[in-house]
Write a protein that holds these residues in place. Structure first.
Motif, short mmCIF file in Angstrom:
data_model
loop_
_atom_site.label_atom_id
_atom_site.label_comp_id
_atom_site.label_asym_id
_atom_site.label_seq_id
_atom_site.Cartn_x
_atom_site.Cartn_y
_atom_site.Cartn_z
N LYS A 21 28.41 -18.74 37.37
CA LYS A 21 27.45 -19.35 38.82
C LYS A 21 27.05 -20.75 38.61
CE LYS A 21 24.25 -15.78 38.43
NZ LYS A 21 23.14 -14.92 38.65
N PHE A 22 26.83 -21.16 37.29
CA PHE A 22 26.57 -22.57 37.24
C PHE A 22 27.69 -23.55 37.51
CE2 PHE A 22 22.98 -20.55 35.11
CZ PHE A 22 21.84 -21.23 35.48
N MET A 23 29.10 -22.95 37.49
CA MET A 23 30.12 -23.71 37.36
C MET A 23 30.39 -24.18 38.83
SD MET A 23 31.54 -23.54 34.45
CE MET A 23 33.26 -24.20 34.64
N ALA A 24 29.85 -23.31 39.60
CA ALA A 24 30.06 -24.03 41.20
C ALA A 24 29.16 -25.19 41.45
CB ALA A 24 29.40 -22.77 42.11
N VAL A 25 27.97 -25.27 40.94
CA VAL A 25 27.37 -26.53 41.01
C VAL A 25 27.86 -27.78 40.37
CG1 VAL A 25 25.07 -27.33 40.55
CG2 VAL A 25 25.18 -25.27 41.05
N MET A 26 28.32 -27.28 39.21
CA MET A 26 29.41 -28.55 38.27
C MET A 26 30.46 -28.98 39.17
SD MET A 26 31.64 -28.04 34.91
CE MET A 26 32.93 -27.57 35.94
N GLY A 27 31.04 -27.99 39.79
CA GLY A 27 32.43 -28.34 40.48
C GLY A 27 31.84 -29.20 41.77
N LEU A 28 30.69 -29.02 42.40
CA LEU A 28 30.50 -29.88 43.47
C LEU A 28 29.94 -31.36 43.17
CD1 LEU A 28 28.11 -27.31 45.85
CD2 LEU A 28 30.48 -28.48 46.23
N PHE A 29 29.17 -31.33 42.08
CA PHE A 29 28.79 -32.55 41.67
C PHE A 29 30.01 -33.23 41.05
CE2 PHE A 29 24.60 -31.35 42.08
CZ PHE A 29 23.72 -32.05 42.47
N LEU A 30 30.76 -32.67 40.57
CA LEU A 30 32.19 -33.52 40.03
C LEU A 30 33.00 -34.15 41.09
CD1 LEU A 30 33.87 -34.01 37.57
CD2 LEU A 30 34.99 -31.82 37.70
N ALA A 31 32.89 -33.36 42.03
CA ALA A 31 33.67 -33.62 43.30
C ALA A 31 33.16 -35.01 43.99
CB ALA A 31 33.77 -32.61 44.54
N VAL A 32 31.60 -34.94 44.09
CA VAL A 32 30.77 -36.03 44.60
C VAL A 32 30.86 -37.33 43.77
CG1 VAL A 32 28.47 -36.86 44.84
CG2 VAL A 32 29.22 -34.55 45.62
N ALA A 33 31.13 -37.00 42.31
CA ALA A 33 31.21 -38.16 41.42
C ALA A 33 32.51 -38.92 41.54
CB ALA A 33 31.15 -37.70 39.78
N VAL A 34 33.58 -38.15 41.73
CA VAL A 34 35.02 -38.75 42.12
C VAL A 34 34.86 -39.53 43.40
CG1 VAL A 34 37.38 -38.13 42.45
CG2 VAL A 34 36.17 -36.77 40.59
N ILE A 35 34.37 -38.87 44.44
CA ILE A 35 34.47 -39.45 45.51
C ILE A 35 33.59 -40.85 45.40
CG2 ILE A 35 33.27 -39.72 48.02
CD1 ILE A 35 33.70 -36.52 48.09
N LEU A 36 32.52 -40.90 44.87
CA LEU A 36 31.60 -42.18 44.32
C LEU A 36 32.35 -43.19 43.58
CD1 LEU A 36 28.09 -40.48 43.60
CD2 LEU A 36 28.97 -41.69 45.86
N GLN A 37 33.22 -42.87 42.97
CA GLN A 37 34.19 -43.77 42.15
C GLN A 37 35.31 -44.43 43.03
OE1 GLN A 37 34.49 -40.83 38.66
NE2 GLN A 37 33.92 -42.59 37.76
N LEU A 38 35.47 -43.93 44.40
CA LEU A 38 36.49 -44.62 44.81
C LEU A 38 36.47 -46.13 44.95
CD1 LEU A 38 36.94 -41.77 47.75
CD2 LEU A 38 38.47 -42.37 45.49
N ASN A 39 37.56 -46.84 45.11
CA ASN A 39 37.54 -48.34 45.07
C ASN A 39 36.80 -48.87 46.22
OD1 ASN A 39 39.18 -48.49 42.76
ND2 ASN A 39 41.08 -48.36 44.00
N PHE A 40 36.83 -48.34 47.34
CA PHE A 40 35.96 -48.93 48.60
C PHE A 40 34.48 -48.75 48.44
CE2 PHE A 40 37.10 -44.69 50.07
CZ PHE A 40 36.00 -44.10 50.60
N MET A 41 33.88 -47.93 47.33
CA MET A 41 32.67 -47.76 47.34
C MET A 41 31.95 -49.11 46.77
SD MET A 41 31.54 -44.80 48.40
CE MET A 41 32.09 -43.21 48.98
N PRO A 42 30.40 -49.26 47.12
CA PRO A 42 29.75 -50.18 46.32
C PRO A 42 29.63 -50.12 44.70
CG PRO A 42 28.64 -49.36 48.39
CD PRO A 42 29.66 -48.54 48.07
N SER A 43 29.64 -51.02 44.07
CA SER A 43 29.70 -51.17 42.63
C SER A 43 28.51 -50.16 42.20
CB SER A 43 29.53 -52.44 42.12
OG SER A 43 28.24 -53.10 42.50
N PHE A 44 27.15 -50.23 42.65
CA PHE A 44 26.38 -49.30 42.23
C PHE A 44 26.46 -47.75 42.11
CE2 PHE A 44 25.03 -49.64 46.68
CZ PHE A 44 24.36 -48.30 46.95
N LEU A 45 27.18 -47.67 43.32
CA LEU A 45 27.53 -46.15 43.70
C LEU A 45 29.00 -45.64 42.69
CD1 LEU A 45 27.41 -45.70 47.72
CD2 LEU A 45 25.89 -44.98 46.10
N GLN A 46 29.58 -46.52 42.51
CA GLN A 46 30.64 -46.35 41.50
C GLN A 46 30.31 -45.93 40.14
OE1 GLN A 46 34.00 -49.02 41.48
NE2 GLN A 46 34.02 -49.19 43.86
#
Length: 509
Positions: A21-46
């Motif tokens: 059940k905790f894996m679903a939460v991990m997956g969501l936050f992992l996806a958010v983390a990957v999105i925040l690391q995209l090149n066009f994101m501000p450096s503080f978000l990366q």
């Protein structure tokens, strides 16, 4: 004997789902983390994305420990905190003993260009040990859960009282863990070879394998044993093994999560993904089935049925928890359940045949967020939408036809009982008090637990159980009986419901 085996399997099934059940939460936050690391994101978000990804990676890379503690705590009838702590200790001393034996007997594998990949060994919490992945956590978790229930209530003489209870369990577990750590150095490589061979057979059966897996995964839900089918494929080597960015991952879900964390370098998703698409029926099937039952309800009761089914449909589609909806028609018509399972299998097989490579383990939220980190050319999510609409229409008209053809008493079509009968069946008091009454009273109840949506109770004498009372509860969505094991389908509010029942019974968890 059959009942005991089934009970043990169901108990393990609900225990193993606790960490999942905790894996679903991990997956969501992992996806958010990957999105925040995209090149066009501000450096503080990366930077924030990097931190979150590092946190989630630590969980993904230590699933064995998480499963060990989670399973042991869930299996424990009492003193769950002590069971979890004991499981953690047992896990650590196993690693130390296993590493020490490999070292003393010059069995430590040498790392190559790809690290320890292919050597049958891996590094866990700094110890190089036989690579058992999540299986290690499952084995130790089950072992400690059993020993804890068997010995944690044993009290010794006053002089030795400090060694009684959970400490006695610990003392007994030490030599067992030692023997296990040594024996598995020789046995596990053989077992692992068998798992790899079985995995290869399953992965090479093509569309037939997808169909059988999808059908069984849906059809077994009433027994509660479906977790024993999808869990190994999603979180162990049975679902496949892949090397990603220098690290080896096992199981369809684990591999996908690792691919998410390295989305920029992934051009094609691993074929193990075929075992992590059963959320399709949760998203599209839930909508079609709920609408079909609302459509078939008597005109005078449509609003009542909408109030009953739409919340269940929403939970099934958005969160991926379908049991509240499943149990509104499962017991009324096994035929509908069989057809539902067949359409589910056809859908997943069709998706794979058409080339859809979309991760769908839970509901709509998890599906959209998790797949958003990849290009549509990789996931081909558009195929899911097209097939979902087509199969949704098939689901709807098939259910409508069967319900009307065989006059199936789905919600809004059943015969309304007389008030006198209602009073006789319902009993008195709150739902929590009546569930105890329906189970034969406090003296007939041995154990009370729960899973996602079910209140699971072990009773002393099943003949004292009044199924009519259990089915008449306002929160009840169905009842499953299997000898001394009674399951009352409550829905997403089952956890606080169980806690109130335990409070009335005076049971300390």
């Amino acid at each position: 004997m059959k009942e005991k085996v089934t009970e043990s399997m169901q108990k393990f099934s609900r225990a193993v789902i606790t960490p999942v059940k905790f894996m679903a939460v991990m997956g969501l936050f992992l996806a958010v983390a990957v999105i925040l690391q995209l090149n066009f994101m501000p450096s503080f978000l990366q930077t924030l994305g990097t931190l979150i990804k590092t946190m989630m990676d630590s969980m993904l890379n230590n699933l064995s420990l998480i499963f060990c503690v989670g399973i042991a705590s869930s299996l424990a009838d009492k003193k769950k905190v002590e069971a979890g702590l004991l499981a953690l200790i047992a896990f650590l001393i196993f690693l130390a003993a296993n590493n020490a034996w490999l070292t003393m007997n010059e069995m430590i594998a040498e790392a190559g260009e790809m690290g320890l990949f292919g050597t049958g060994q891996g590094v866990v919490l700094g110890f190089q040990v036989v690579d058992m992945n999540v299986f290690l956590g499952m084995i130790i978790g089950c072992l400690i859960g059993y020993l804890h229930n068997r010995f944690s209530n044993v009290e010794l003489h006053d002089i030795l009282s400090i060694y009684g209870g959970s400490r006695l369990t610990f003392m007994i577990s030490i030599p067992i863990i030692l023997i296990l750590a040594v024996v598995l150095c020789y046995i596990w490589p053989v077992i692992n070879g068998g798992i790899t061979s079985l995995s290869n057979v399953i992965l090479t059966t093509g569309l037939l394998g997808v169909f059988i897996y999808a059908f069984g995964n849906r059809f077994l839900i009433p027994t509660g044993l479906h977790h024993l089918l999808w869990m190994p494929f999603c979180f162990t080597a049975l679902g496949g093994t892949a090397e990603i960015n220098g690290t080896v991952y096992s199981g369809a879900a684990n591999i996908f999560y690792a691919e998410m964390a390295n989305a920029g370098s992934i051009a094609q998703l691993d074929p193990s993904l075929r075992f992590a698409t059963f959320g399709f029926a949760k998203i599209f099937g839930s909508v079609a089935i709920a609408l079909a039952m609302i459509y078939c309800a008597d005109k005078t009761r449509k609003e009542e049925v909408k109030g009953m089914l739409l919340p269940s449909m929403f939970v099934g589609t958005i969160a991926g928890i379908t049991e509240p909806l499943d149990f509104t028609f499962l017991f009324v018509s096994p035929l509908l359940w069989l057809v539902h399972s067949l359409i589910t299998a056809i859908s997943e097989t069709l998706l794979w045949a058409l080339g859809a490579r979309t991760y769908m383990l839970y509901g709509l939220i998890d599906t959209v967020v998790s797949n958003s980190v990849f290009s549509p050319s990789v996931t081909r999510f558009y195929l899911v939408i097209i097939v979902g609409i087509v199969m949704g229409v098939l689901w709807f008209f098939t259910f409508v036809f069967l319900i009307k053809k065989f006059n199936i008493k789905t919600p809004g079509r059943e015969t309304i009982q007389t008030a006198a009968a209602d009073v006789q069946i319902l009993g008195t008091g709150t739902d929590e008090q009546r569930v105890i009454e329906g189970l034969g009273g406090p003296e007939n109840i041995e154990l009370v637990t729960n899973c996602f949506t079910r209140l699971r109770v072990t009773v002393k004498n099943p003949e004292q159980v009044d199924k009519r009372v259990l089915e008449s509860l306002q929160q009840s969505k169905g009842v499953v009986t299997n000898g001394n094991n009674i399951q009352v389908i409550i829905g997403m509010g089952v956890q606080p419901f169980k806690e109130r029942v335990c409070e009335i019974l005076g049971i300390q968890e």
